[in-house]
Motif scaffolding. Structure first.
Motif, PDB file in Angstrom:
ATOM      1  N   GLN A 198       0.887  -1.169   0.000  1.00  0.00           N
ATOM      2  CA  GLN A 198       0.000   0.000   0.000  1.00  0.00           C
ATOM      3  C   GLN A 198       0.919   1.213   0.000  1.00  0.00           C
ATOM      4  O   GLN A 198       1.629   1.458   0.969  1.00  0.00           O
ATOM      5  CB  GLN A 198      -0.888   0.010   1.243  1.00  0.00           C
ATOM      6  CG  GLN A 198      -1.882   1.164   1.296  1.00  0.00           C
ATOM      7  CD  GLN A 198      -3.046   0.981   0.336  1.00  0.00           C
ATOM      8  OE1 GLN A 198      -3.260  -0.119  -0.187  1.00  0.00           O
ATOM      9  NE2 GLN A 198      -3.779   2.034   0.082  1.00  0.00           N
ATOM     10  N   PRO A 199       0.958   1.981  -1.093  1.00  0.00           N
ATOM     11  CA  PRO A 199       2.008   2.992  -1.230  1.00  0.00           C
ATOM     12  C   PRO A 199       1.630   4.353  -0.669  1.00  0.00           C
ATOM     13  O   PRO A 199       0.458   4.664  -0.439  1.00  0.00           O
ATOM     14  CB  PRO A 199       2.181   3.077  -2.750  1.00  0.00           C
ATOM     15  CG  PRO A 199       0.798   2.816  -3.272  1.00  0.00           C
ATOM     16  CD  PRO A 199       0.173   1.824  -2.317  1.00  0.00           C
TER      17      PRO A 199
ATOM     18  N   ILE B 157       1.468   8.323   1.015  1.00  0.00           N
ATOM     19  CA  ILE B 157       0.742   8.932   2.128  1.00  0.00           C
ATOM     20  C   ILE B 157      -0.577   9.449   1.589  1.00  0.00           C
ATOM     21  O   ILE B 157      -0.610  10.362   0.772  1.00  0.00           O
ATOM     22  CB  ILE B 157       1.549  10.092   2.750  1.00  0.00           C
ATOM     23  CG1 ILE B 157       2.885   9.584   3.283  1.00  0.00           C
ATOM     24  CG2 ILE B 157       0.767  10.770   3.868  1.00  0.00           C
ATOM     25  CD1 ILE B 157       3.817  10.684   3.731  1.00  0.00           C
TER      26      ILE B 157
ATOM     27  N   SER C 229      -6.418   6.199   2.638  1.00  0.00           N
ATOM     28  CA  SER C 229      -5.963   4.875   3.077  1.00  0.00           C
ATOM     29  C   SER C 229      -5.980   4.802   4.592  1.00  0.00           C
ATOM     30  O   SER C 229      -5.495   5.704   5.278  1.00  0.00           O
ATOM     31  CB  SER C 229      -4.539   4.606   2.564  1.00  0.00           C
ATOM     32  OG  SER C 229      -4.497   4.607   1.160  1.00  0.00           O
TER      33      SER C 229
ATOM     34  N   TYR D  59      -2.698  -0.107   5.179  1.00  0.00           N
ATOM     35  CA  TYR D  59      -1.237  -0.180   5.206  1.00  0.00           C
ATOM     36  C   TYR D  59      -0.769  -1.457   5.891  1.00  0.00           C
ATOM     37  O   TYR D  59       0.140  -2.145   5.409  1.00  0.00           O
ATOM     38  CB  TYR D  59      -0.650   1.040   5.917  1.00  0.00           C
ATOM     39  CG  TYR D  59      -0.770   2.324   5.140  1.00  0.00           C
ATOM     40  CD1 TYR D  59       0.042   2.578   4.034  1.00  0.00           C
ATOM     41  CD2 TYR D  59      -1.681   3.303   5.508  1.00  0.00           C
ATOM     42  CE1 TYR D  59      -0.054   3.760   3.322  1.00  0.00           C
ATOM     43  CE2 TYR D  59      -1.791   4.495   4.798  1.00  0.00           C
ATOM     44  CZ  TYR D  59      -0.979   4.717   3.708  1.00  0.00           C
ATOM     45  OH  TYR D  59      -1.085   5.885   3.005  1.00  0.00           O
TER      46      TYR D  59
ATOM     47  N   ASN E 233       1.157  -4.221   3.715  1.00  0.00           N
ATOM     48  CA  ASN E 233       2.604  -4.117   3.882  1.00  0.00           C
ATOM     49  C   ASN E 233       3.179  -5.121   4.868  1.00  0.00           C
ATOM     50  O   ASN E 233       4.312  -5.579   4.693  1.00  0.00           O
ATOM     51  CB  ASN E 233       2.978  -2.693   4.313  1.00  0.00           C
ATOM     52  CG  ASN E 233       2.555  -1.666   3.281  1.00  0.00           C
ATOM     53  OD1 ASN E 233       2.188  -1.999   2.162  1.00  0.00           O
ATOM     54  ND2 ASN E 233       2.589  -0.400   3.657  1.00  0.00           N
TER      55      ASN E 233
ATOM     56  N   THR F  74      11.564   1.764   1.608  1.00  0.00           N
ATOM     57  CA  THR F  74      11.371   3.163   1.253  1.00  0.00           C
ATOM     58  C   THR F  74      12.159   4.076   2.178  1.00  0.00           C
ATOM     59  O   THR F  74      12.382   3.743   3.355  1.00  0.00           O
ATOM     60  CB  THR F  74       9.876   3.526   1.333  1.00  0.00           C
ATOM     61  OG1 THR F  74       9.714   4.952   1.267  1.00  0.00           O
ATOM     62  CG2 THR F  74       9.263   3.059   2.650  1.00  0.00           C
TER      63      THR F  74
ATOM     64  N   SER G 222      10.923   6.536   3.471  1.00  0.00           N
ATOM     65  CA  SER G 222       9.967   6.980   4.503  1.00  0.00           C
ATOM     66  C   SER G 222      10.226   6.289   5.839  1.00  0.00           C
ATOM     67  O   SER G 222       9.771   6.760   6.883  1.00  0.00           O
ATOM     68  CB  SER G 222       8.527   6.710   4.050  1.00  0.00           C
ATOM     69  OG  SER G 222       8.174   7.543   2.971  1.00  0.00           O
TER      70      SER G 222
ATOM     71  N   SER H 137       4.904   8.251   9.431  1.00  0.00           N
ATOM     72  CA  SER H 137       3.648   7.993   8.722  1.00  0.00           C
ATOM     73  C   SER H 137       3.299   6.523   8.864  1.00  0.00           C
ATOM     74  O   SER H 137       4.169   5.684   9.126  1.00  0.00           O
ATOM     75  CB  SER H 137       3.779   8.354   7.241  1.00  0.00           C
ATOM     76  OG  SER H 137       4.737   7.514   6.601  1.00  0.00           O
TER      77      SER H 137
ATOM     78  N   TYR I 229       2.577   4.641   6.479  1.00  0.00           N
ATOM     79  CA  TYR I 229       3.325   4.005   5.404  1.00  0.00           C
ATOM     80  C   TYR I 229       4.733   3.646   5.873  1.00  0.00           C
ATOM     81  O   TYR I 229       5.173   2.491   5.745  1.00  0.00           O
ATOM     82  CB  TYR I 229       3.373   4.943   4.202  1.00  0.00           C
ATOM     83  CG  TYR I 229       4.232   4.458   3.050  1.00  0.00           C
ATOM     84  CD1 TYR I 229       4.000   3.227   2.444  1.00  0.00           C
ATOM     85  CD2 TYR I 229       5.263   5.252   2.554  1.00  0.00           C
ATOM     86  CE1 TYR I 229       4.782   2.792   1.382  1.00  0.00           C
ATOM     87  CE2 TYR I 229       6.048   4.830   1.486  1.00  0.00           C
ATOM     88  CZ  TYR I 229       5.797   3.604   0.909  1.00  0.00           C
ATOM     89  OH  TYR I 229       6.579   3.183  -0.147  1.00  0.00           O
TER      90      TYR I 229
ATOM     91  N   LYS J 229       6.123  -0.183   6.510  1.00  0.00           N
ATOM     92  CA  LYS J 229       7.217  -0.654   5.655  1.00  0.00           C
ATOM     93  C   LYS J 229       8.444  -1.042   6.491  1.00  0.00           C
ATOM     94  O   LYS J 229       9.160  -1.979   6.146  1.00  0.00           O
ATOM     95  CB  LYS J 229       7.586   0.412   4.621  1.00  0.00           C
ATOM     96  CG  LYS J 229       6.531   0.597   3.533  1.00  0.00           C
ATOM     97  CD  LYS J 229       6.342  -0.641   2.664  1.00  0.00           C
ATOM     98  CE  LYS J 229       7.478  -0.807   1.679  1.00  0.00           C
ATOM     99  NZ  LYS J 229       7.266  -1.994   0.797  1.00  0.00           N
TER     100      LYS J 229
END
Length: 313
Positions: free
Chosen positions: A83-84, A86, A90, A95, A99, A124, A126, A144, A146, A150
């Protein structure tokens, strides 16, 4: 070698599947064709791969019968499914399930098999948090959902390596752009606005954000370099991206120059968790993987503009 690419109908996954095929590997793609963005774009990517004899199978790694789609003699898995980004649309559950749980199901399948493929996890910048200028040994500070999920997925993968259950590596990618970029991302939206006379939604303060904007083929160079470097890569994390920083404003100006238009901005409230700076520290990847991204921002954006015009006008 026989290779699985998850998320193969997506932006970077599709480019990676193509490159692996060009290098002579047998590639099988899987993708759940999520409605996160226009499914027709994923189908277009899958069609492009199919025309090159790269099948893309529709399967959700969270719920599908993975043993039916992933052969027992696979040598590598390149795991792009996620799930990409920000997005306020979502949820945390989106996420987490995509992920973390999806990654865990892949790992569970591999653990049960006699032949265990090398697992390349796609992570990532992130993970580092609001200012992503760190090296791979620095403590991550994700800000985040995300980034948090991740990081959790990355640690799941590396935990299997630490327990000698499989071999793996994790690649933290920086601000990737280029042909097939998602429609919600910066440059595809900018090009669309510039060509079609739309206002571009610019988040407040983001024009000053610094980014390691990295052309997709330079990223793919690093991803495929793991093949042949399994021994040095096993259990390791690598940053992949350009060391050159550009502001979002500079990126906007470059697109305007290529298109020969002025794009009007619609200022939107800033996004929570958005990074203010990313600069890829690639000393480790350069030393161990001979990684050396070369494409300038202007060169990459010219290629992306050409792709957009060919695909959508």
């Amino acid at each position: 070698m026989k290779v699985i690419v998850t998320g193969a109908a997506g932006f970077i996954g599709s480019h990676t599947a193509e490159r692996l095929h060009e290098l002579g590997h047998e590639v099988i793609g899987i993708d759940n064709f999520s409605s996160y963005y226009d499914v027709s774009l994923k189908k277009l990517n899958a069609k492009t791969l199919s025309e090159k004899n790269i099948p893309v199978l529709k399967v959700d790694i969270r719920t599908g019968h993975l043993e039916d789609f992933i052969p027992s003699d696979i040598d590598f898995i390149f795991h792009f499914s996620a799930q990409p980004g920000i997005s306020s649309d979502s949820t945390f559950e989106d996420y987490f399930s995509n992920n973390v749980l999806g990654t865990q199901r892949l790992l569970d399948l591999i653990e049960k098999r006699t032949k265990k493929p090398f697992f390349v996890n796609i992570a990532t910048s992130s993970i580092y948090g609001l200012v992503a200028t760190l090296n791979e040994d620095d403590a991550p500070l994700p800000a985040s959902w995300y980034g948090v999920t991740k990081l959790a997925a990355e640690q799941l993968v590396l935990a299997y390596s630490r327990r000698n259950l499989l071999q793996s590596t994790s690649l933290r990618l920086y601000s990737v752009y280029g042909p097939r970029e998602r429609p919600d991302k910066l440059y595809t939206r900018l090009i669309d606005c510039g060509l079609n006379g739309k206002d571009f939604p610019l988040y407040e303060g983001s024009g000053k954000h610094l980014r390691s904007f990295t052309y997709v083929q330079d990223i793919v160079d690093g991803v495929v370099s793991i093949i042949g470097n399994e021994e040095v890569a096993n259990g390791e994390i690598f940053n992949l991206g350009t060391e050159i920083e550009s502001t979002t404003a500079e990126g906007i100006a470059t697109v305007e120059s290529i298109l020969g238009v002025k794009i009007e901005m619609e200022i939107k409230p800033s996004r929570a968790g958005d990074q203010s700076r990313t600069q890829a520290n690639i000393d480790k990847a350069r030393k161990l993987l001979n990684y050396n991204p070369k494409t300038s921002l202007k060169e990459g954006l010219e290629a992306q503009v050409a792709w957009f015009i060919e695909s959508f006008t």
